[in-house]
Design an enzyme around this catalytic site. Structure first.
Site, PDB file in Angstrom:
ATOM      1  N   LYS A   4     -32.194 -21.285 -34.074  1.00 50.81           N
ATOM      2  CA  LYS A   4     -30.932 -21.275 -33.320  1.00 50.81           C
ATOM      3  C   LYS A   4     -30.600 -19.841 -32.936  1.00 50.81           C
ATOM      4  CE  LYS A   4     -28.136 -24.848 -35.428  1.00 50.81           C
ATOM      5  NZ  LYS A   4     -26.920 -24.901 -36.247  1.00 50.81           N
ATOM      6  N   HIS A   7     -12.272 -14.451 -41.310  1.00 49.77           N
ATOM      7  CA  HIS A   7     -13.341 -14.237 -42.298  1.00 49.77           C
ATOM      8  C   HIS A   7     -13.015 -13.013 -43.164  1.00 49.77           C
ATOM      9  CE1 HIS A   7     -16.175 -16.227 -39.162  1.00 49.77           C
ATOM     10  NE2 HIS A   7     -16.015 -17.097 -40.142  1.00 49.77           N
ATOM     11  N   ARG A  18      -9.309 -23.852 -42.875  1.00 43.26           N
ATOM     12  CA  ARG A  18      -8.204 -23.714 -41.914  1.00 43.26           C
ATOM     13  C   ARG A  18      -7.423 -25.005 -41.758  1.00 43.26           C
ATOM     14  NH1 ARG A  18     -12.213 -21.537 -37.415  1.00 43.26           N
ATOM     15  NH2 ARG A  18     -13.272 -23.248 -38.448  1.00 43.26           N
ATOM     16  N   SER A  61     -14.982 -18.118 -34.462  1.00 46.25           N
ATOM     17  CA  SER A  61     -15.938 -17.253 -33.743  1.00 46.25           C
ATOM     18  C   SER A  61     -16.141 -17.782 -32.330  1.00 46.25           C
ATOM     19  CB  SER A  61     -17.281 -17.225 -34.479  1.00 46.25           C
ATOM     20  OG  SER A  61     -17.107 -16.786 -35.793  1.00 46.25           O
TER      21      SER A  61
END
Ligand code: PNS
Length: 162
Positions: A42, A18, A91, A128
């Site tokens: 969430k 990031h 990616r 992550s």
């Protein structure tokens, strides 16, 4: 009028991949907003305030970058702030498949464009969630996350390794 872009994401937490995208976006645009986009239903590993603080610490050397948060439609944020470009990293083809409909619906909603930067291969495998998994087992995350983030993740898992 300054040329502004938003880098949106959940950033739970922000990785070296990031950070590379933030730096490259800041080299292209006059102003960059890293936007922690969240859903209060969430729960993540870090609170939105913690994610913002970690991004701030990790991006302290990028003068034209600010950090903000938003709950709701991304396009409502870009419209409210008169921003016409979103920037995201890609990616792989899997990312492309995930990002394509989001970019298209956002464009359909307000005309906002999404610019994709190809992830530097050295960060291509970093996510992550993988970082959290490695850290949860005491693995070394020092090459994967900005230093302030790696420290916070280690603290969260109570690990002394890595
Ligand atoms: O880091 P992520 O989880 O890939 O980021 C995805 C995110 C938060 C950018 C995306 O889910 C989003 O934009 N959410 C905000 C709600 C929204 O605008 N949804 C409709 C179009 S994507």
């Amino acid at each position: 009028m300054p040329n502004k872009a938003v880098c949106p994401g959940s950033f739970d937490p922000c990785t070296n991949g990031h950070l590379d995208i933030f730096q490259r976006t800041a080299a292209i645009f006059d102003e960059v907003v890293v936007l922690v986009s969240h859903n209060s239903k969430k729960q993540g590993m870090f609170t939105v305030e913690e994610r913002i603080e970690l991004i701030r610490q990790s991006t302290a050397g990028i003068p034209n970058l600010t950090v903000d948060s938003w709950e709701g439609l991304l396009v409502d944020y870009t419209t409210a702030h008169d921003i016409h470009t979103l920037v995201k990293g890609l990616r792989s083809g899997i990312d492309y498949e995930y990002e394509l409909p989001m970019a298209q619906i956002n464009r359909r909603l307000t005309g906002v464009d999404t610019l994709f930067l190809l992830t530097d291969p050295k960060y291509g495998y970093i996510s992550s969630s993988l970082c959290k998994e490695v850290a949860s087992h005491g693995g070394d995350i020092s090459a994967l996350l900005p230093d302030p983030v790696a420290r916070a993740v280690r603290q969260r898992f109570g690990s002394r390794r890595g």
